[in-house]
Enzyme design. Structure first.
Site, PDB file in Angstrom:
ATOM      1  N   THR A  98      12.095   2.320  -3.852  1.00 58.12           N
ATOM      2  CA  THR A  98      10.713   1.949  -4.134  1.00 58.12           C
ATOM      3  C   THR A  98       9.948   2.119  -2.833  1.00 58.12           C
ATOM      4  OG1 THR A  98      11.271   0.411  -5.913  1.00 58.12           O
ATOM      5  CG2 THR A  98       9.161   0.096  -4.830  1.00 58.12           C
ATOM      6  N   LYS A 173       5.865   2.786 -10.730  1.00 57.17           N
ATOM      7  CA  LYS A 173       6.610   1.597 -10.299  1.00 57.17           C
ATOM      8  C   LYS A 173       5.666   0.535  -9.749  1.00 57.17           C
ATOM      9  CE  LYS A 173      10.003  -1.138  -9.159  1.00 57.17           C
ATOM     10  NZ  LYS A 173      11.165  -0.803  -8.320  1.00 57.17           N
ATOM     11  N   LYS A 241       7.524  -6.738  -0.341  1.00 52.92           N
ATOM     12  CA  LYS A 241       7.471  -5.353   0.128  1.00 52.92           C
ATOM     13  C   LYS A 241       6.802  -4.471  -0.916  1.00 52.92           C
ATOM     14  CE  LYS A 241      10.089  -2.078  -0.793  1.00 52.92           C
ATOM     15  NZ  LYS A 241      11.187  -1.134  -1.126  1.00 52.92           N
TER      16      LYS A 241
END
Length: 289
Positions: A98, A173, A241
């Site tokens: 990611t 995502k 994050k």
């Protein structure tokens, strides 16, 4: 059967690589920054391990990576011992990290110059999804390259979709994480409210989960949230994050994400409570303190 490399054996990568070897029937060479973990993987699943990403990727048909962030990704691809230094023409690099859409586009262009394909392919489903081989994989890249990679990716996935050109997988995502953040906060507030009202949370959820309020988060997290247990699942540090990536992209594209920004600060509060490694449902702990 394909000749495959997998770079990064964290909580996600370790079982994903195992599915490529065992379920997919591919010949897998692994690399991990901590060599002992790569050696343990080979002892458990077979295959081989290599001392650098460059050596792991040499001559492979498909090279997967699942590392921490943009900087880690650049290191294992473009670094002196990175995978891009040895990948053969016509191979495909599949990035399950990611990361930002920006780095996905950067690496896709670099791969094109070097004569091989690139797919950004972040995953959703958490550690359990990785272990059970039922991840959702959101891909960005050229359609022809995606069609070649899809059967291999399906070794650890329940759903694999092409979202658009390079970077589109990462953008998808981001949407996934934006939606999850709001859902978990809403669920945390609902359970907190019910607890303060003296209701039986199990009875409440049994009813409302059958209606419009139902969600994966409610079904899979309400019991442990109600018990105040947060020692499993996707860690708060990782979520922050990811939300940081979402907010940075929103600054670039002009999107307004007020709830996401607020929930990110709530997770910051959880970190201050010592919950950096708690799972994301620990938003309830912030309300209950």
């Amino acid at each position: 059967m394909a000749d495959v490399a997998f770079i990064g054996l964290g909580v996600m990568g370790y079982p994903m690589a195992a599915h490529l070897q065992n379920k997919g029937g591919h010949k897998v060479t692994v690399y991990n920054r901590t060599a002992a973990k790569a050696q343990s993987w080979v002892k458990e699943h077979g295959g081989a391990h290599a001392p650098t990403p460059r050596e792991a990727a040499a001559g492979k048909d498909f090279v997967f990576a699942c590392v921490g962030n943009d900087d880690d990704l650049r290191s294992v691809t473009l670094g002196e011992n990175g995978a891009f230094q040895s990948m053969k023409e016509g191979a495909v690099f599949i990035d399950n990290t990611t990361a930002s859409a920006e780095v996905a586009r950067e690496l896709a262009e670099e791969a094109r110059k070097r004569g091989f394909g690139f797919i950004d392919a972040p995953v959703s489903g958490g550690q359990a999804g990785a272990e059970n081989g039922i991840l959702t994989v959101m891909c960005g890249g050229e359609e022809a390259v995606f069609e070649r990679a899809k059967p291999v990716i399906e070794s650890f996935a329940r759903m694999v979709g092409l979202m658009g050109p390079a970077g589109a997988g990462q953008l998808t995502k981001m949407i996934n994480q934006i939606c999850i953040a709001g859902l978990v906060q809403g669920l945390a507030e609902g359970i907190h409210f019910g607890q303060k009202a003296g209701l039986d949370i199990e009875k409440v959820v049994d009813v409302i989960s059958k209606g419009a309020a139902g969600s994966w988060q409610m079904e899979n997290r309400h019991k442990t949230m109600n018990q105040g247990t947060y020692d499993f699942g996707f860690a708060v540090d990782w979520m922050r994050k990811d939300l940081g990536i979402c907010l940075a992209e929103a600054d670039r594209n002009g999107a307004s994400l007020p709830v996401t920004a607020l929930v990110d600060q709530f997770y910051k509060d959880v970190q201050k409570m010592g919950g950096s490694r708690w799972d994301t449902s620990s938003l309830l702990a912030r309300l209950a303190k």
